[in-house]
Enzyme design. Sequence first.
Site, PDB file in Angstrom:
ATOM      1  N   GLU A   1       9.110   3.095  -4.508  1.00  0.00           N
ATOM      2  CA  GLU A   1       9.466   3.690  -3.961  1.00  0.00           C
ATOM      3  C   GLU A   1       9.630   5.345  -5.495  1.00  0.00           C
ATOM      4  O   GLU A   1      10.973   5.613  -5.763  1.00  0.00           O
ATOM      5  CB  GLU A   1      10.945   3.397  -4.312  1.00  0.00           C
ATOM      6  CG  GLU A   1      11.620   2.281  -3.289  1.00  0.00           C
ATOM      7  CD  GLU A   1      12.590   1.870  -3.348  1.00  0.00           C
ATOM      8  OE1 GLU A   1      13.186   2.075  -1.792  1.00  0.00           O
ATOM      9  OE2 GLU A   1      13.633   2.201  -4.286  1.00  0.00           O
TER      10      GLU A   1
ATOM     11  N   ASP B   1      15.490  -4.551   2.421  1.00  0.00           N
ATOM     12  CA  ASP B   1      16.378  -4.603   1.627  1.00  0.00           C
ATOM     13  C   ASP B   1      18.494  -4.820   1.419  1.00  0.00           C
ATOM     14  O   ASP B   1      18.961  -3.816   1.758  1.00  0.00           O
ATOM     15  CB  ASP B   1      16.429  -3.276   1.705  1.00  0.00           C
ATOM     16  CG  ASP B   1      16.997  -2.228   0.374  1.00  0.00           C
ATOM     17  OD1 ASP B   1      17.288  -2.673  -0.486  1.00  0.00           O
ATOM     18  OD2 ASP B   1      16.631  -1.263  -0.054  1.00  0.00           O
TER      19      ASP B   1
ATOM     20  N   GLU C   1      25.690  -2.966  -1.445  1.00  0.00           N
ATOM     21  CA  GLU C   1      25.934  -0.989  -0.847  1.00  0.00           C
ATOM     22  C   GLU C   1      25.328  -0.777   0.952  1.00  0.00           C
ATOM     23  O   GLU C   1      25.314  -0.341   1.209  1.00  0.00           O
ATOM     24  CB  GLU C   1      24.161  -0.972  -1.638  1.00  0.00           C
ATOM     25  CG  GLU C   1      22.863  -0.433  -0.485  1.00  0.00           C
ATOM     26  CD  GLU C   1      21.712  -0.253  -1.403  1.00  0.00           C
ATOM     27  OE1 GLU C   1      21.380  -0.919  -2.033  1.00  0.00           O
ATOM     28  OE2 GLU C   1      21.038   1.380  -0.661  1.00  0.00           O
TER      29      GLU C   1
END
Lengths: 706, 706
Positions: B298, B372, B400
Amino acid sequence: MFLRSLLVLLFFVVAAQRSLADDGYRLWLKYDLIPDAGLRKDYQKAAGVIVSKGSTPILKTAAGELQQGLQGLLGQSVPVVSASKKGQGTITLAVDATANVSGQPLGKDGYSISTRSGNIVVTGQSESGVLYGAFALLRQMQTRQSLKDLALTSSPRIQYRLLNHWDNPNGTVERGYAGSSIWKWYELPERLDPRYQDYARANASIGINGVVINNVNASARYLTPEYIEKVAALAGVMRPYGIRVYMSVLWAAPKVIGGLSTSDPLDPKVKQWWTDRTNEIYKAIPDFGGFLVKANSEGEPGPQDYGRDHADGANMLADALGQHDGLVMWRAFVYKANSNGDRFKEAYQEFKPLDGRFKPKTLVQVKNGPIDFQSREPFHPLFGAMPRTPLVLEVQITQEYLGFATHLVYLAPMFKETLDADTYANGQGSTVAKVVDGSVDKHAISGIAGVANIGSDRNWTGHPMGQANWYAFGRLAWDHTLSAQAIAEEWTRLTLTTEPRAVRTIADVLVRSRDIYVRYTTPLGLHHIMGQSIHYGPEPWLASSARPDWTAVYYHKADAAGLGFDRTEKGSNALSLYRPEVQRQWQDPKTCPPDYLLWFHHVGWNQQLSTGRTLWNELCTRYYTGADSVTWMQQQWAAVQPQIDPELHADITGRLQTQRKEALWWRDACVLYFQTHARQPIPAPFAPPARTLDDIKRLVMIYQLR
Amino acid sequence: MFLRSLLVLLFFVVAAQRSLADDGYRLWLKYDLIPDAGLRKDYQKAAGVIVSKGSTPILKTAAGELQQGLQGLLGQSVPVVSASKKGQGTITLAVDATANVSGQPLGKDGYSISTRSGNIVVTGQSESGVLYGAFALLRQMQTRQSLKDLALTSSPRIQYRLLNHWDNPNGTVERGYAGSSIWKWYELPERLDPRYQDYARANASIGINGVVINNVNASARYLTPEYIEKVAALAGVMRPYGIRVYMSVLWAAPKVIGGLSTSDPLDPKVKQWWTDRTNEIYKAIPDFGGFLVKANSEGEPGPQDYGRDHADGANMLADALGQHDGLVMWRAFVYKANSNGDRFKEAYQEFKPLDGRFKPKTLVQVKNGPIDFQSREPFHPLFGAMPRTPLVLEVQITQEYLGFATHLVYLAPMFKETLDADTYANGQGSTVAKVVDGSVDKHAISGIAGVANIGSDRNWTGHPMGQANWYAFGRLAWDHTLSAQAIAEEWTRLTLTTEPRAVRTIADVLVRSRDIYVRYTTPLGLHHIMGQSIHYGPEPWLASSARPDWTAVYYHKADAAGLGFDRTEKGSNALSLYRPEVQRQWQDPKTCPPDYLLWFHHVGWNQQLSTGRTLWNELCTRYYTGADSVTWMQQQWAAVQPQIDPELHADITGRLQTQRKEALWWRDACVLYFQTHARQPIPAPFAPPARTLDDIKRLVMIYQLR
């Protein structure tokens, strides 16, 4: 056996209590039991019953707050009743439309506390006045004043006393150093954090009556139905405390969320959109306060994008507010990236010509100084220069340029310096305070705004002493004639200790702290030499940035000859923006007060100042003595240790150590850097820094790393 | 008179206490007085004195924590003495290198609690073991278990039990929903927030023994002397609780702060730089735990920037650690922006070939699933595929993708799903848990990491029930054989109430909550259809982004024919990364469990599932029943109201209302969006949403506005 059980129980309860150190959450509203039994008894006699003449929400708040405070201070459960009773010990709370002092009306928020037939009567022309009176009465007891023959009256000199929150929807706070935002947008409106009420209580206790809940770099979110509902929920908590909610708005909102192709303030669809939004807001929040706007400033959109000016924009919003009782506060903090210009002059040049163009209930909000909340600025030249426009004074309570949450800096002396500065707009005595309170130009509305230092930290403000700045802002917003010293003493008594010697010692540290900070960071009128972007630590060597006026060298202009920004007629001539009487104070480098010297003059390194020292020597002297004064602060704080809660004392002791470390950064960074221009040794008796300029650059640069 | 004063005093102390609602700060370590006098008396008899055999820091902590807990639970001040005394009621704390259970050694962190001659003896092979035993003994009392004839032994199955903090130096927390970071970097090292110790206490009480203090998207700051000193100060607070401090490191640090021109792991100057930094860290923090690295992921720099691979990078750091007792944890979370590929396979493809290349004390840290931290993922195919490399399991405790702080989602069932998944790496029973604890491949070291949900909010975790996730992570890190149900009941008893019916009700809600969340957000194996960037709310229509694998359509592949990502051999063939036994479970859409169906198959809208419904009908059924189950949760929570602290109950009631609202967003967004592909009506008995897809798009987009 009963006694034994009781003792055992008491032991554990007390033990549990003791383990709860003073974490600062209660601010200046601690209401701990008054230890002096005699005094407590006197108060108890006076406070036998609360008579509340009415049951409207704010009166209920007043009665409830008084009851809660008395419960703590006196250890006495005081009933609230609706009708008066005979006998001693009554505190009556009543709205009295005719309330006055010697024939002078109290004004909307004013209060009167008097003793009548041996009983205490708290009145105001409005419910809010009564609420402020209730808190004032509690303050009498918190500070151990007599309740005999009371005759206290007070009315705020400024009508709109606002906190500005630079809080973002994601929970961060721009320039916040006390954790995250206290507003929990994801939880609203369904969950109301109990903290909202404690926040409202604290504000009401110092007379703050309005809250702009979001950052001036605004999100369009707040104008959506989804967020209006959330804001309405907050407004519902604030309302019983006499506090109105305001919003910062994004100028481009009609495009971003309205689906329009323009935000031109003269476009009928844009006007209609704002009118509709405003009506929708008032439907949800009938006492909504109004809008705060940052437009065409630092990249924010605004009416200039469409060839219109600030007045066009502000007036369109005023029209949208229509008959609703709301204000438009339009910020004057604008400047363009122009390396040949002087940022000092830009707001003046843009706004002064607009004077007289603004519709009623539109105010222009002006920062205290012309640059940006530096630790000492000359007052903003717009004060006194726009007589036909009510100006809101904007000060910063959060310590963006004043040491974040690791420096003890009491800001009241700085606020007072601006408030007491004489603009000579209407002859001598036309102070900034009197411009702002409307008395110079006979304005019907007046406002003051403080950028909040409040966050989710348990103690609200990060540095425990930051609470004093919130408090001082509120007290000065109410009455700008109060002295910084008096407020410091009052806050200390409410918050830390009532022991007289400790109060004096702490108030002395507070009152001197801002001047000490200026000395070790930006003495003699230096400004804007802090670390890029984060505004932390020193970076006087900063010479390139995205904009010239974001560097340090733009402002200090150090060279082989000397130091400082020439703003006289030989230079940028910014000085000419002030009245002649003001210019005379600052125009001659020989007579200009040293504190403002480098704001207006480029002074030779060997020039002798009024202090008797050369510029270089005076500069070094201030950096060294300033940094050493932190040691003095540490000593004073150590001396009051027996009077202070241990956890709180340790907290501030730790922060003072950091402050001393960072003061030495500033000192070493600045004297070593300026020495590369002055090319002179550090004068005796000061020892040159043990580290090099590169050492200190490396050190402070660490804090700039991603 | 004395009695009267006492009563008065007691009244006020109790009154003050009562006003302190349960704000959640004390977590599961409340230690409130046990109300049952009989039980308390039994415990009091057993806990007359604490004998601490030794005075090393962690033993002192054990004795102190036990003393504090007993003080609260029993209302009894229990002395700590160094030598044993005759008579009843002794709790002895002692390190015993020979401690064992029936001849089996306890292992370094294990403990034994036994009754010997009527007295309680807590032993461990290490100080930490004794500390864990002390907390276990307190837990016995907190959950009202008998102290008679104790014979409790427990040893952790995983050695390194770590929290990973994604905390940034500026105080923000990446993917944090509980305020700001608890680390106050500007105040360190001079001021130690008392909260640090409370944090350490909470972690030690559940067996966590390591803390990575900063974000994997790391700043170079932490490797500077300035920050090493700050980290060392934190380590000093953690050490007496048996907790070691670790750092995430920025791969480019040798360039960013070292002045080198490269970060090539094979460059001798780079190696030397890391060796020097490591030695410097160990000088300040002798028990430093090691490094966590996110590299070439990333946008983060890494060894691939120099043509090296992950093993080259990890091994260089292992060499830099040298003889110091530290680990390298190298994250496998890597993927490239490749619209034709399948992100599912990328970490496997990069890391599987490196198996055997990693030096001792280097571990590869693998997320529980291949994408993820989605609310349900098949286990990561690397588990069982790298037998020569110890793998750290990384799970996310912060929510998240599981509803931030407004959704009550108990994560233990999700953690357990991964832990109990069978990789068949070494035959049946080769669960992920056994791969991770080292038993499948006979590794000498083992680790597990949870991305913390901890912030500066008073209650630590934002959602009060988020505390259960922190707790469950610690308990499962210690013993992955514990059931989600048992941990839910235990946590509820410690934290909320011991009333049996309420405990059952709450534990039932907790255990079912994650499946409910999956149903109303991503049923049947849907994944990655949440709001862009912020990962909040639904955005299944997201079709373009900076990278194809950041869109929703990349993952759900809805079209006129059907829904889901074909990962069989006809599709991306990601399924082939698993052992044949695992493939067999998932390869046939007819027999693939519905929970994983759309992870592996593109299924026709009218295909009949094993549930008896068509895909479209099943999809709608799950969205509707999932959202309605939130109402059930609300009802259950309402039912336990009498047993719960009022402020806490109101808090969760409010959040459940938000959860219901947001569940309806998800339901409506997803059924309306997928309906545009399926072109079928919402099946009976469900009422079609009253709003349109555009309505709901506008609504959730508000949360994407700046």
